[in-house]
Scaffold this active site. Sequence first.
Site, mmCIF file in Angstrom:
data_model
loop_
_atom_site.group_PDB
_atom_site.id
_atom_site.type_symbol
_atom_site.label_atom_id
_atom_site.label_comp_id
_atom_site.label_asym_id
_atom_site.label_seq_id
_atom_site.Cartn_x
_atom_site.Cartn_y
_atom_site.Cartn_z
ATOM 1 N N CYS A 1 40.395 48.609 20.674
ATOM 2 C CA CYS A 1 39.385 48.150 19.734
ATOM 3 C C CYS A 1 38.376 47.300 20.492
ATOM 4 C CB CYS A 1 40.071 47.343 18.641
ATOM 5 S SG CYS A 1 39.018 47.115 17.235
ATOM 6 N N ARG B 1 45.451 50.279 48.595
ATOM 7 C CA ARG B 1 44.773 51.371 47.906
ATOM 8 C C ARG B 1 44.894 52.713 48.652
ATOM 9 N NH1 ARG B 1 40.249 50.310 44.713
ATOM 10 N NH2 ARG B 1 40.024 48.340 45.812
ATOM 11 N N TYR C 1 35.061 46.573 36.784
ATOM 12 C CA TYR C 1 34.177 46.694 37.951
ATOM 13 C C TYR C 1 33.199 47.860 37.870
ATOM 14 C CZ TYR C 1 38.768 44.975 39.768
ATOM 15 O OH TYR C 1 39.973 44.365 39.956
HETATM 16 N N1 LLP Z 1 45.996 42.212 51.856
HETATM 17 C C1 LLP Z 1 45.527 41.219 51.073
HETATM 18 C C2 LLP Z 1 45.758 39.834 51.454
HETATM 19 C C3 LLP Z 1 44.836 41.527 49.894
HETATM 20 O O1 LLP Z 1 44.380 40.547 49.149
HETATM 21 C C4 LLP Z 1 44.660 42.883 49.532
HETATM 22 C C5 LLP Z 1 43.966 43.242 48.291
HETATM 23 C C6 LLP Z 1 45.169 43.880 50.374
HETATM 24 C C7 LLP Z 1 45.833 43.500 51.535
HETATM 25 C C8 LLP Z 1 45.046 45.344 50.062
HETATM 26 O O2 LLP Z 1 43.742 45.787 49.953
HETATM 27 P P1 LLP Z 1 43.456 47.355 49.753
HETATM 28 O O3 LLP Z 1 43.871 48.062 51.025
HETATM 29 O O4 LLP Z 1 44.280 47.817 48.606
HETATM 30 O O5 LLP Z 1 42.016 47.421 49.483
HETATM 31 N N2 LLP Z 1 42.004 45.089 41.806
HETATM 32 C C9 LLP Z 1 40.973 45.487 42.749
HETATM 33 C C10 LLP Z 1 41.415 45.357 44.173
HETATM 34 C C11 LLP Z 1 41.847 43.955 44.545
HETATM 35 C C12 LLP Z 1 42.364 43.864 45.939
HETATM 36 C C13 LLP Z 1 42.980 42.542 46.176
HETATM 37 N N3 LLP Z 1 43.541 42.364 47.466
HETATM 38 C C14 LLP Z 1 40.575 46.926 42.438
HETATM 39 O O6 LLP Z 1 41.113 47.498 41.505
HETATM 40 O O7 LLP Z 1 39.710 47.471 43.097
#
Ligand code: LLP
Length: 432
Positions: A362, A294, A335
């Site tokens: 929809c 992110r 969320y």
């Molecule tokens: N490494 C692993 C093993 C992960 O499962 C994830 C995210 C990351 C790294 C990266 O995390 P970040 O730095 O992006 O927070 N769809 C959700 C977020 C799900 C994250 C899943 N795993 C949302 O839209 O907030």
Amino acid sequence: MFVSDALNVNQLGHLTIGGRDTVELARTFGTPLYVMDEQEIRRSCRSYRKSMEEFYHGHGLVAYASKAMCCKAICQIVKEEGLGLDVVSGGELYTARQVDFPMEKIFFHGNNKTPEELMMALEYEVGHIVVDNLPELELLSQLAASQKKTAHILFRIKPGIDAHTHNFVRTGQIDSKFGFALETGEAMAAVKAAIAAENIQLDGLHCHIGSQIFGKEPFELAAKVMVNFIGDIKDATGYEIKMLNLGGGYGIKYLPEHDPIEYDQYMLSVSEVVKSECQARGVQLPFIVMEPGRSIVGPAGITLYTVGAVKEIPGIRTYISIDGGMGDNPRYALYQSEYEAIVANKAGEPKSMRVTVAGKCCESGDLIGEGMMIQQVQAGDILAVLATGAYNYSMSSNYNRIPKPAVVLVNGEDARVIVKRETMEDIVRNDL
Ligand code: LLP
């Protein structure tokens, strides 16, 4: 002024991204449109890499979690910036392969990789497979033997961080579908099984405690737990774990009031914990891997929409409808994630209107946000939703058979399409 440094307002009072007029981008490429600023992505990559050099003597790797936004152009940028890559499916791995991503810098995650995906990883010679469970270890051992290869693995560990003290989306606790628990002895048993397994080389451990986390404490705590487990492994078996992957999860600014710490502060505090705990436990300093997703792409992206109907329900609320919605950004529906929105063609004006932004699906829950303050808006205006670079395109769908938007990458004067807009033909492409 805005949630991302990539954004500004020009003399016309239009919102800009990477210096480019967003109203012009909307006119040129159509809406809905994802726009990403290449320089902003590169800046984040460099900031993480620099902190690894500075605070941990470069004895580590920053791997971009491609689930946040995966396409060939983004993989290419990340490759050029010297980062590694976290992939979590055959599709993400295949995308990386298309840009000749160095396979040794890839970490293949997932709680249920299929035999085909594991074979693909072995065939591509992916650097590390992050094994989630014992059946997977057995399967991988057999597949690696059949290919006369050694699979280098990490174990996904649930460090059991107490969520009651930290309010975030957790994956590190015992009741999680991911990985091995420490408290139950399951993780130690798995380590022993891996040491004994044929065609398996256990290089390290991995944990990921959650996402959109503000503050350093949960990461420091996780690092402490993990290094202590490395110490426990050494004490119990004599085996030295060489690599520690601490996952991602660093929070970004979605709203003006969000105040994330500088990304390099994570590395600073985590490296201190790792160093002191290693010394206390008498274990070697592990090679550290960080997996931000992110925070690499989120602030670099916006989504542009054209406003349609403005519907005031007296005494209740005003809905404004846009030409996209949960198909391109399901995060509010899923969320209740909050975003900042701006009327791109009136970005210099004060925000004086409270609206609920509704998508065109929809489905009543198809909203981008409720009670959002924006400039006075009317049909035909361009609405920009900010900080949508992560988990928007990658989570998009064709619900209601709505084609997915294009993704445009801006870089100074240059603006190029990196993912084409889907057409109606694409919508029926696989129908028989
Ligand atoms: N490494 C692993 C093993 C992960 O499962 C994830 C995210 C990351 C790294 C990266 O995390 P970040 O730095 O992006 O927070 N769809 C959700 C977020 C799900 C994250 C899943 N795993 C949302 O839209 O907030």
